[in-house]
Design a protein around this motif. Structure first.
Motif, PDB file in Angstrom:
ATOM      1  N   LEU A   5       0.823  -1.200   0.000  1.00 18.07           N
ATOM      2  CA  LEU A   5       0.000   0.000   0.000  1.00 18.07           C
ATOM      3  C   LEU A   5       0.860   1.254   0.000  1.00 18.07           C
ATOM      4  O   LEU A   5       0.584   2.215  -0.714  1.00 18.07           O
ATOM      5  CB  LEU A   5      -0.950   0.011   1.202  1.00 18.07           C
ATOM      6  CG  LEU A   5      -1.883   1.207   1.311  1.00 18.07           C
ATOM      7  CD1 LEU A   5      -2.771   1.304   0.075  1.00 18.07           C
ATOM      8  CD2 LEU A   5      -2.725   1.110   2.567  1.00 18.07           C
ATOM      9  N   GLN A   6       1.923   1.220   0.762  1.00 21.16           N
ATOM     10  CA  GLN A   6       2.844   2.358   0.801  1.00 21.16           C
ATOM     11  C   GLN A   6       3.463   2.581  -0.582  1.00 21.16           C
ATOM     12  O   GLN A   6       3.579   3.713  -1.034  1.00 21.16           O
ATOM     13  CB  GLN A   6       3.925   2.119   1.847  1.00 21.16           C
ATOM     14  CG  GLN A   6       4.775   3.332   2.121  1.00 21.16           C
ATOM     15  CD  GLN A   6       5.716   3.106   3.298  1.00 21.16           C
ATOM     16  OE1 GLN A   6       5.794   2.018   3.847  1.00 21.16           O
ATOM     17  NE2 GLN A   6       6.422   4.140   3.666  1.00 21.16           N
ATOM     18  N   ASN A   7       3.838   1.505  -1.267  1.00 23.64           N
ATOM     19  CA  ASN A   7       4.400   1.619  -2.611  1.00 23.64           C
ATOM     20  C   ASN A   7       3.366   2.163  -3.593  1.00 23.64           C
ATOM     21  O   ASN A   7       3.697   2.946  -4.480  1.00 23.64           O
ATOM     22  CB  ASN A   7       4.930   0.273  -3.102  1.00 23.64           C
ATOM     23  CG  ASN A   7       6.207  -0.125  -2.391  1.00 23.64           C
ATOM     24  OD1 ASN A   7       6.920   0.714  -1.836  1.00 23.64           O
ATOM     25  ND2 ASN A   7       6.484  -1.419  -2.394  1.00 23.64           N
ATOM     26  N   LEU A   8       2.115   1.738  -3.458  1.00 25.86           N
ATOM     27  CA  LEU A   8       1.060   2.242  -4.342  1.00 25.86           C
ATOM     28  C   LEU A   8       0.831   3.738  -4.101  1.00 25.86           C
ATOM     29  O   LEU A   8       0.644   4.494  -5.055  1.00 25.86           O
ATOM     30  CB  LEU A   8      -0.245   1.470  -4.121  1.00 25.86           C
ATOM     31  CG  LEU A   8      -0.249   0.015  -4.576  1.00 25.86           C
ATOM     32  CD1 LEU A   8      -1.556  -0.660  -4.196  1.00 25.86           C
ATOM     33  CD2 LEU A   8      -0.003  -0.086  -6.072  1.00 25.86           C
ATOM     34  N   ASN A   9       0.855   4.138  -2.845  1.00 27.75           N
ATOM     35  CA  ASN A   9       0.688   5.563  -2.548  1.00 27.75           C
ATOM     36  C   ASN A   9       1.853   6.374  -3.113  1.00 27.75           C
ATOM     37  O   ASN A   9       1.659   7.473  -3.628  1.00 27.75           O
ATOM     38  CB  ASN A   9       0.561   5.791  -1.037  1.00 27.75           C
ATOM     39  CG  ASN A   9      -0.797   5.391  -0.515  1.00 27.75           C
ATOM     40  OD1 ASN A   9      -1.802   5.583  -1.179  1.00 27.75           O
ATOM     41  ND2 ASN A   9      -0.832   4.828   0.679  1.00 27.75           N
ATOM     42  N   GLU A  10       3.040   5.827  -3.024  1.00 28.12           N
ATOM     43  CA  GLU A  10       4.210   6.502  -3.582  1.00 28.12           C
ATOM     44  C   GLU A  10       4.102   6.572  -5.112  1.00 28.12           C
ATOM     45  O   GLU A  10       4.415   7.598  -5.717  1.00 28.12           O
ATOM     46  CB  GLU A  10       5.495   5.753  -3.173  1.00 28.12           C
ATOM     47  CG  GLU A  10       6.764   6.427  -3.588  1.00 28.12           C
ATOM     48  CD  GLU A  10       7.063   7.716  -2.822  1.00 28.12           C
ATOM     49  OE1 GLU A  10       8.014   8.397  -3.211  1.00 28.12           O
ATOM     50  OE2 GLU A  10       6.343   8.044  -1.856  1.00 28.12           O
TER      51      GLU A  10
END
Length: 103
Positions: A5-10
């Motif tokens: 999720l953090q990678n998708l937000n980034e």
């Protein structure tokens, strides 16, 4: 998974920056940056799919197809999204549209 999720937000943050930059640069060279804007928009739609925001993805794919009716990947993604919703007839229609482009 939090890391995913953090990678998708980034990724979303970077796509947003890329869209703004391409929109600004398109004022100087519309022809060149138009293609880049379409590609970024397609990738943003894919990202919406990853976030399970299928309505947003569908709108973007259909907007691309209005401008570029031969963009096969949009038909395929719309077909996959319909298939995942178990809307087999709609999925079949989108896949059929994609096949018509190559003929």
């Amino acid at each position: 998974c939090f890391a995913e999720l953090q990678n998708l937000n980034e990724a979303k943050r970077h796509y947003d920056l890329a869209l703004k930059r391409a929109e600004t640069e398109s004022k100087r060279d519309e022809t060149y940056y138009h293609g880049i804007l379409i590609t970024i928009t397609y990738n943003v739609a894919r990202l919406h799919e990853d976030f399970r925001e299928h309505d947003k993805a569908e709108v973007l794919y259909k907007n691309i197809l209005r401008q570029h009716p031969n963009y096969i990947d949009c038909y395929l993604r719309l077909g996959c999204m319909a298939r995942d919703r178990e809307q087999i007839y709609e999925a079949s229609d989108w896949f059929h549209e994609a096949l018509q482009i190559d003929q």
